[in-house]
Design an enzyme around this catalytic site. Sequence first.
Site, PDB file in Angstrom:
ATOM      1  N   ALA A 166     -16.743 -22.511  24.781  1.00  0.00           N
ATOM      2  CA  ALA A 166     -16.091 -21.869  25.653  1.00  0.00           C
ATOM      3  C   ALA A 166     -14.794 -21.185  25.147  1.00  0.00           C
ATOM      4  CB  ALA A 166     -15.766 -22.711  26.913  1.00  0.00           C
ATOM      5  N   ASP A 167     -14.560 -21.451  23.885  1.00  0.00           N
ATOM      6  CA  ASP A 167     -13.273 -20.639  23.307  1.00  0.00           C
ATOM      7  C   ASP A 167     -13.464 -20.518  22.014  1.00  0.00           C
ATOM      8  OD1 ASP A 167     -11.094 -19.128  23.387  1.00  0.00           O
ATOM      9  OD2 ASP A 167      -9.594 -20.777  23.783  1.00  0.00           O
ATOM     10  N   LEU A 168     -14.275 -19.944  21.377  1.00  0.00           N
ATOM     11  CA  LEU A 168     -14.677 -19.858  20.041  1.00  0.00           C
ATOM     12  C   LEU A 168     -13.613 -18.812  19.412  1.00  0.00           C
ATOM     13  CD1 LEU A 168     -15.964 -20.908  17.536  1.00  0.00           C
ATOM     14  CD2 LEU A 168     -17.755 -19.038  17.866  1.00  0.00           C
TER      15      LEU A 168
END
Length: 247
Positions: A166-168
């Site tokens: 979700a937050d690369l």
Amino acid sequence: MGYRQFTSKLARVIYDDEVVDAGCEKLFHCDWLAANSRCALVERGKAVMFAYRGRELVFKQYHRGGLIGRLVEKTYLYSPLSNTRVWREFNMLRAMRELGLPVPRPVAARCVSVPPLAYRGALITERIPDSRTLTEILRERPLDNEAWAKLGALIARFHHKNVYHADLNASNILLTGGGDFYLIDFDKGTIRRSLSRQDADANVARLRRSLCKLQKRCPEFHFAEDNWQALERAYRAAIDQPENQAG
């Protein structure tokens, strides 16, 4: 490997009994962490690194962001235990390790009921030895395009396994001294039945945005367009291969 659970007052704890035992609940207490780490104060959203029984571990407390975060900080509206953020990330890490993906080993998770309708949670993982975030490394030195290609192929491995991060971003990628990449911080991530190309591309685009943002903030940040092209070429080559060939 065995995973055990127990209930203590208002708290539920799950832990890996090859690493810790039922006494691990003390590891979640701020006073214990402050006394046994280099952190004088355990702050919300800050990873705390500490040693326990000969292992290097990392503590992370879940917290809300934005305006809601200022009001309720570390608590969340009540939901079934299996749906809490801390339990989901713990089990997602377990599943990804079973798939052979390079992620930290989950050690313990604790979910505390906050009556009447809220909870707070924290997660402990094993620290990846001799590793630093991509952000830290690129602030000091460049990586060659071979390393960037290796990272692109690794991201494709995760996508072949239907993993959505979700937050690369650059701070959620670790690189070891031996040249191995790991992905970390899967809060709000999922392993889907099928990961769409659109969502996979959004993951990759999110990483590029984070690198460009860091480049604007730090004039000495070592990131160039040919680095990104090397990553993207390797990613496209790997993602277009059948899963059994892509790893």
